[in-house]
Scaffold this motif. Sequence first.
Motif, PDB file in Angstrom:
ATOM      1  N   VAL A 175       0.815  -1.215   0.000  1.00  0.00           N
ATOM      2  CA  VAL A 175       0.000   0.000   0.000  1.00  0.00           C
ATOM      3  C   VAL A 175       0.851   1.269   0.000  1.00  0.00           C
ATOM      4  O   VAL A 175       0.548   2.224  -0.718  1.00  0.00           O
ATOM      5  N   GLY A 176       1.913   1.295   0.782  1.00  0.00           N
ATOM      6  CA  GLY A 176       2.763   2.478   0.821  1.00  0.00           C
ATOM      7  C   GLY A 176       3.430   2.751  -0.515  1.00  0.00           C
ATOM      8  O   GLY A 176       3.421   3.875  -1.006  1.00  0.00           O
ATOM      9  N   LEU A 177       3.992   1.719  -1.112  1.00  0.00           N
ATOM     10  CA  LEU A 177       4.651   1.861  -2.412  1.00  0.00           C
ATOM     11  C   LEU A 177       3.653   2.287  -3.480  1.00  0.00           C
ATOM     12  O   LEU A 177       3.893   3.230  -4.238  1.00  0.00           O
ATOM     13  N   ILE A 178       2.523   1.590  -3.534  1.00  0.00           N
ATOM     14  CA  ILE A 178       1.546   1.863  -4.587  1.00  0.00           C
ATOM     15  C   ILE A 178       0.974   3.269  -4.438  1.00  0.00           C
ATOM     16  O   ILE A 178       0.847   4.000  -5.431  1.00  0.00           O
ATOM     17  N   ASN A 179       0.652   3.676  -3.217  1.00  0.00           N
ATOM     18  CA  ASN A 179       0.122   5.031  -3.039  1.00  0.00           C
ATOM     19  C   ASN A 179       1.168   6.094  -3.358  1.00  0.00           C
ATOM     20  O   ASN A 179       0.822   7.160  -3.876  1.00  0.00           O
ATOM     21  N   THR A 180       2.429   5.822  -3.083  1.00  0.00           N
ATOM     22  CA  THR A 180       3.482   6.766  -3.457  1.00  0.00           C
ATOM     23  C   THR A 180       3.553   6.907  -4.977  1.00  0.00           C
ATOM     24  O   THR A 180       3.585   8.021  -5.509  1.00  0.00           O
ATOM     25  N   HIS A 181       3.546   5.783  -5.676  1.00  0.00           N
ATOM     26  CA  HIS A 181       3.610   5.821  -7.138  1.00  0.00           C
ATOM     27  C   HIS A 181       2.343   6.429  -7.729  1.00  0.00           C
ATOM     28  O   HIS A 181       2.404   7.167  -8.722  1.00  0.00           O
ATOM     29  N   LEU A 182       1.198   6.122  -7.117  1.00  0.00           N
ATOM     30  CA  LEU A 182      -0.071   6.712  -7.556  1.00  0.00           C
ATOM     31  C   LEU A 182      -0.017   8.231  -7.422  1.00  0.00           C
ATOM     32  O   LEU A 182      -0.427   8.966  -8.323  1.00  0.00           O
ATOM     33  N   ALA A 183       0.524   8.706  -6.313  1.00  0.00           N
ATOM     34  CA  ALA A 183       0.655  10.144  -6.104  1.00  0.00           C
ATOM     35  C   ALA A 183       1.568  10.780  -7.148  1.00  0.00           C
ATOM     36  O   ALA A 183       1.278  11.868  -7.655  1.00  0.00           O
ATOM     37  N   ASP A 241       3.842   3.896   6.141  1.00  0.00           N
ATOM     38  CA  ASP A 241       4.867   2.886   6.423  1.00  0.00           C
ATOM     39  C   ASP A 241       6.262   3.492   6.315  1.00  0.00           C
ATOM     40  O   ASP A 241       6.434   4.688   6.501  1.00  0.00           O
ATOM     41  N   GLY A 242       7.237   2.696   5.996  1.00  0.00           N
ATOM     42  CA  GLY A 242       8.611   3.170   5.882  1.00  0.00           C
ATOM     43  C   GLY A 242       8.816   4.203   4.787  1.00  0.00           C
ATOM     44  O   GLY A 242       9.838   4.886   4.765  1.00  0.00           O
ATOM     45  N   ARG A 243       7.858   4.333   3.906  1.00  0.00           N
ATOM     46  CA  ARG A 243       7.950   5.330   2.837  1.00  0.00           C
ATOM     47  C   ARG A 243       7.366   6.681   3.248  1.00  0.00           C
ATOM     48  O   ARG A 243       7.318   7.615   2.456  1.00  0.00           O
ATOM     49  N   ILE A 301       9.372   9.816   2.484  1.00  0.00           N
ATOM     50  CA  ILE A 301       9.346  10.162   1.054  1.00  0.00           C
ATOM     51  C   ILE A 301       8.026  10.842   0.720  1.00  0.00           C
ATOM     52  O   ILE A 301       7.987  11.836  -0.005  1.00  0.00           O
ATOM     53  N   ALA A 302       6.944  10.321   1.267  1.00  0.00           N
ATOM     54  CA  ALA A 302       5.626  10.911   1.027  1.00  0.00           C
ATOM     55  C   ALA A 302       5.562  12.339   1.543  1.00  0.00           C
ATOM     56  O   ALA A 302       4.989  13.224   0.891  1.00  0.00           O
ATOM     57  N   ARG A 303       6.169  12.586   2.718  1.00  0.00           N
ATOM     58  CA  ARG A 303       6.144  13.941   3.271  1.00  0.00           C
ATOM     59  C   ARG A 303       6.936  14.906   2.385  1.00  0.00           C
ATOM     60  O   ARG A 303       6.569  16.077   2.237  1.00  0.00           O
TER      61      ARG A 303
END
Length: 136
Positions: A71-79, A100-102, A105-107
């Motif tokens: 979920v963290g990876l996919i939502n980051t890429h989706l963003a 998560d650990g990402r 990066i999201a922030r």
Amino acid sequence: ATDRSFNEIEATQRNNLAGDRDSLAGQERSALAAPGARLATSIGDAYLSYNNYEKAEQLYTAALGKTGADVGLINTHLAIARFHAGNMDGALQALALVQDGRAPIARIWEAVIKARQAAAAPAPAAAAPAAPATAQ
């Protein structure tokens, strides 16, 4: 490398890229039909790399509902796909779900998007000048 060598390598890679891009439609159908998220995520990444942000978003959204979704990876890429497509609010919505650990990066992406939004916002209207005082 000589210019000739470079030109030959470039021509070969252009052909490979065209073939890769052409194969995505068939792989997309397989990814959407598969129960797991991995293939949909990978095909979404491929579309993202080809600047096809709409298709990337479709694949990432599908991947989120599948087994084994990161979920963290996919939502980051989706963003990122939404950001490049100009959907800043949608990008921020996806980034808000990254916990998560990402999350760091999201922030960072959130800060970039908010700065971009602030720069694009119209300047506030200047206040009308006060009327001159009149003597009585």
